[in-house]
Design a protein around this motif. Structure first.
Motif, PDB file in Angstrom:
ATOM      1  N   SER A   7      -1.204 -24.524 -44.558  1.00  0.00           N
ATOM      2  CA  SER A   7      -0.658 -25.779 -45.077  1.00  0.00           C
ATOM      3  C   SER A   7      -0.679 -26.872 -44.012  1.00  0.00           C
ATOM      4  CB  SER A   7       0.774 -25.580 -45.575  1.00  0.00           C
ATOM      5  OG  SER A   7       0.777 -24.743 -46.691  1.00  0.00           O
ATOM      6  N   ALA A   8      -0.366 -26.512 -42.787  1.00  0.00           N
ATOM      7  CA  ALA A   8      -0.395 -27.495 -41.696  1.00  0.00           C
ATOM      8  C   ALA A   8      -1.815 -27.979 -41.437  1.00  0.00           C
ATOM      9  CB  ALA A   8       0.198 -26.885 -40.426  1.00  0.00           C
ATOM     10  N   ILE A   9      -2.795 -27.069 -41.539  1.00  0.00           N
ATOM     11  CA  ILE A   9      -4.194 -27.447 -41.310  1.00  0.00           C
ATOM     12  C   ILE A   9      -4.657 -28.442 -42.367  1.00  0.00           C
ATOM     13  CG2 ILE A   9      -6.568 -26.588 -41.348  1.00  0.00           C
ATOM     14  CD1 ILE A   9      -5.469 -23.993 -40.029  1.00  0.00           C
ATOM     15  N   VAL A  10      -4.392 -28.148 -43.635  1.00  0.00           N
ATOM     16  CA  VAL A  10      -4.894 -29.027 -44.698  1.00  0.00           C
ATOM     17  C   VAL A  10      -4.138 -30.346 -44.777  1.00  0.00           C
ATOM     18  CG1 VAL A  10      -5.835 -27.133 -46.056  1.00  0.00           C
ATOM     19  CG2 VAL A  10      -3.521 -27.941 -46.540  1.00  0.00           C
ATOM     20  N   ARG A  17      -9.137 -38.704 -43.516  1.00  0.00           N
ATOM     21  CA  ARG A  17     -10.238 -39.571 -43.105  1.00  0.00           C
ATOM     22  C   ARG A  17     -11.551 -38.797 -43.098  1.00  0.00           C
ATOM     23  NH1 ARG A  17      -8.333 -44.133 -41.041  1.00  0.00           N
ATOM     24  NH2 ARG A  17      -9.947 -44.673 -39.552  1.00  0.00           N
ATOM     25  N   GLY A  18     -11.631 -37.841 -42.224  1.00  0.00           N
ATOM     26  CA  GLY A  18     -12.875 -37.109 -42.031  1.00  0.00           C
ATOM     27  C   GLY A  18     -13.266 -36.241 -43.204  1.00  0.00           C
ATOM     28  N   LEU A  21     -14.857 -38.409 -45.838  1.00  0.00           N
ATOM     29  CA  LEU A  21     -16.185 -38.826 -45.385  1.00  0.00           C
ATOM     30  C   LEU A  21     -17.156 -37.657 -45.456  1.00  0.00           C
ATOM     31  CD1 LEU A  21     -18.096 -40.923 -44.183  1.00  0.00           C
ATOM     32  CD2 LEU A  21     -17.275 -40.249 -41.910  1.00  0.00           C
ATOM     33  N   LEU A  22     -16.727 -36.481 -45.057  1.00  0.00           N
ATOM     34  CA  LEU A  22     -17.585 -35.301 -45.119  1.00  0.00           C
ATOM     35  C   LEU A  22     -18.010 -35.008 -46.557  1.00  0.00           C
ATOM     36  CD1 LEU A  22     -18.895 -32.971 -43.583  1.00  0.00           C
ATOM     37  CD2 LEU A  22     -16.749 -31.712 -43.825  1.00  0.00           C
ATOM     38  N   ALA A  23     -17.080 -35.125 -47.486  1.00  0.00           N
ATOM     39  CA  ALA A  23     -17.408 -34.913 -48.904  1.00  0.00           C
ATOM     40  C   ALA A  23     -18.436 -35.935 -49.373  1.00  0.00           C
ATOM     41  CB  ALA A  23     -16.144 -35.008 -49.757  1.00  0.00           C
ATOM     42  N   ARG A  24     -18.257 -37.191 -48.987  1.00  0.00           N
ATOM     43  CA  ARG A  24     -19.220 -38.230 -49.364  1.00  0.00           C
ATOM     44  C   ARG A  24     -20.601 -37.936 -48.788  1.00  0.00           C
ATOM     45  NH1 ARG A  24     -16.466 -43.126 -47.087  1.00  0.00           N
ATOM     46  NH2 ARG A  24     -18.598 -43.871 -46.992  1.00  0.00           N
ATOM     47  N   PRO A 133     -13.390 -43.741 -51.885  1.00  0.00           N
ATOM     48  CA  PRO A 133     -14.127 -43.384 -50.678  1.00  0.00           C
ATOM     49  C   PRO A 133     -13.265 -43.024 -49.480  1.00  0.00           C
ATOM     50  CG  PRO A 133     -14.118 -45.757 -50.932  1.00  0.00           C
ATOM     51  CD  PRO A 133     -13.461 -45.172 -52.168  1.00  0.00           C
ATOM     52  N   GLY A 134     -11.973 -43.296 -49.544  1.00  0.00           N
ATOM     53  CA  GLY A 134     -11.118 -43.038 -48.391  1.00  0.00           C
ATOM     54  C   GLY A 134     -11.149 -44.197 -47.412  1.00  0.00           C
ATOM     55  N   PRO A 135     -10.432 -44.033 -46.301  1.00  0.00           N
ATOM     56  CA  PRO A 135     -10.289 -45.150 -45.354  1.00  0.00           C
ATOM     57  C   PRO A 135     -11.572 -45.509 -44.607  1.00  0.00           C
ATOM     58  CG  PRO A 135      -9.217 -43.179 -44.515  1.00  0.00           C
ATOM     59  CD  PRO A 135      -9.642 -42.875 -45.923  1.00  0.00           C
TER      60      PRO A 135
END
Length: 140
Positions: A7-10, A17-18, A21-24, A133-135
């Motif tokens: 949970s802390a990781i996600v 942010r990343g 962007l990675l998904a995009r 798209p995110g930040p």
């Protein structure tokens, strides 16, 4: 790994942010490969379209290739990404039924797998439609 650690990781700011962007970038890469194969042999794409029973196969092949190229630009930049993601999801659902639907399953489990994969991809695109798209995306 325990659930609190996971949970802390996600919840880490990277995913805000990343991760988006990675998904995009992944989605853009998939559409880049798709349009690249169409542009590389537009005649083969037109034949595939014609074999599925569609008229005007060559113009449809060009439309598909150009549409996919525009999707790549939208996903890479974030410009009109929500609209692009929604159109891409609808496009994928159309492709699933038109080219990989039940009419093609007769003894071919791969076609069924490709059909189902289109729905998984469309689900991801609908998620992108909802969250944008995110930040790190270019704003209109």
């Amino acid at each position: 790994m325990s659930i609190p650690v996971l949970s802390a990781i996600v919840r880490h700011s990277f995913w805000q942010r990343g991760g988006l962007l990675l998904a995009r970038l992944i989605v853009a890469a998939i559409f880049l490969m798709a349009c690249g194969t169409k542009f590389a042999d537009i005649g083969a794409t037109a034949t595939f379209i014609a074999n599925a029973g569609f008229p005007m196969a060559m113009p449809l092949a060009w439309i598909a290739a150009i549409f996919e190229a525009l999707l790549v630009i939208a996903f890479l930049t974030g410009i009109l990404m929500r609209e692009a993601a929604l159109l891409a999801a609808l496009y994928l659902l159309f492709l699933a039924f038109a080219f990989h639907g039940p009419q093609n399953w007769g003894g071919n489990h791969m076609e069924f797998g490709v059909f189902v994969d289109h729905f998984a991809f469309a689900a991801g695109l609908l998620y992108m439609t909802a969250f944008g798209p995110g930040p790190l995306g270019i704003r209109r």
